[in-house]
Motif scaffolding. Sequence first.
Motif, mmCIF file in Angstrom:
data_model
loop_
_atom_site.group_PDB
_atom_site.id
_atom_site.type_symbol
_atom_site.label_atom_id
_atom_site.label_comp_id
_atom_site.label_asym_id
_atom_site.label_seq_id
_atom_site.Cartn_x
_atom_site.Cartn_y
_atom_site.Cartn_z
ATOM 1 N N SER A 204 -23.741 -6.942 25.250
ATOM 2 C CA SER A 204 -24.748 -6.865 25.659
ATOM 3 C C SER A 204 -26.368 -7.055 26.308
ATOM 4 C CB SER A 204 -25.192 -4.916 25.232
ATOM 5 O OG SER A 204 -25.886 -5.858 23.627
ATOM 6 N N VAL B 38 -30.785 -1.550 21.682
ATOM 7 C CA VAL B 38 -29.949 -2.904 22.620
ATOM 8 C C VAL B 38 -31.330 -3.458 22.798
ATOM 9 C CG1 VAL B 38 -29.328 -3.344 24.563
ATOM 10 C CG2 VAL B 38 -27.582 -2.566 23.152
ATOM 11 N N ASP C 269 -25.970 5.678 26.824
ATOM 12 C CA ASP C 269 -26.316 6.639 25.660
ATOM 13 C C ASP C 269 -28.218 6.445 25.257
ATOM 14 O OD1 ASP C 269 -25.772 8.975 23.035
ATOM 15 O OD2 ASP C 269 -25.960 6.429 22.311
ATOM 16 N N SER D 59 -22.246 -0.914 20.718
ATOM 17 C CA SER D 59 -21.994 -0.755 21.712
ATOM 18 C C SER D 59 -20.462 -1.712 22.205
ATOM 19 C CB SER D 59 -22.742 -0.682 22.420
ATOM 20 O OG SER D 59 -23.946 -1.394 22.421
ATOM 21 N N ARG E 104 -21.078 -2.463 31.381
ATOM 22 C CA ARG E 104 -22.667 -1.826 31.447
ATOM 23 C C ARG E 104 -23.167 -2.860 30.261
ATOM 24 N NH1 ARG E 104 -25.093 1.071 33.700
ATOM 25 N NH2 ARG E 104 -26.433 1.466 32.619
ATOM 26 N N ALA F 280 -27.837 3.915 21.560
ATOM 27 C CA ALA F 280 -27.569 2.988 21.932
ATOM 28 C C ALA F 280 -27.884 2.657 22.570
ATOM 29 C CB ALA F 280 -26.313 3.431 21.991
ATOM 30 N N PRO G 244 -26.389 0.648 27.573
ATOM 31 C CA PRO G 244 -25.767 1.617 27.169
ATOM 32 C C PRO G 244 -26.514 2.432 27.894
ATOM 33 C CG PRO G 244 -25.628 0.733 25.185
ATOM 34 C CD PRO G 244 -26.662 -0.322 25.834
#
Length: 219
Positions: free
Chosen positions: A158, A94, A87, A155, A82, A90, A85
């Motif tokens: 990303s 990002v 969540d 996290s 991923r 999170a 995220p």
Amino acid sequence: MMPILYGHPFSSYTWKALIALYEKGVAFDYRILEAEWPQHGAELKSHWPIGKFPLLVGDDGRAWFEASIIIEYLDHLVPEPRLIPQDFEAALRVRLLDRVFDNHVMTPMQEVVNDALRGPENHLPMIVDKAKAALETIYGWLDQELAAGGWAAPSGFSLADLAAAPSLFYADWVHPIAETHANLRAYRARLLAHPTVARCVEDARPYRAYFPLGAPDRD
């Protein structure tokens, strides 16, 4: 149908999409926008008349453009690893950093490049000075934000890092990151050492003559 990516190896936003494709191991048809393949430009404009890239044609034939949107699509298509995220908090962090790198690093960097492309007869010092001042300000902010080390967001690797890699790669060429910003310099080095980012750096190396300010003899 295999996904098709329209882009260029030296394009910062193409890098964002490429890194995502490489991270996820997605096989794709890479159609480079160069004079030797004029049909690629025509194909691109048939999907998106504006003609900007990157653009990804998915296996269902739908076209997706804007690098961050392409990455959202890829996260849906291939959920692991991923890049955004699940969540909410999170993911918000990002996405925030993605916009910071695109709007506050990439944009002023591009202002300086655009000035060089205009040529010395159309040089606008005020625009260049303003852009470099903006870069210096965001360098300071990012240096504090990245004090913990690691990747941009807690996290893990990303979308934020996909935005950071090309923007910091080229921004440091335009306005070098000072040694006083040790956290940011170390983060840039981590990014350039990451395998999927390093692949983009190497693939773009033959095109460095395109850089209007003259690519520095490093990186």
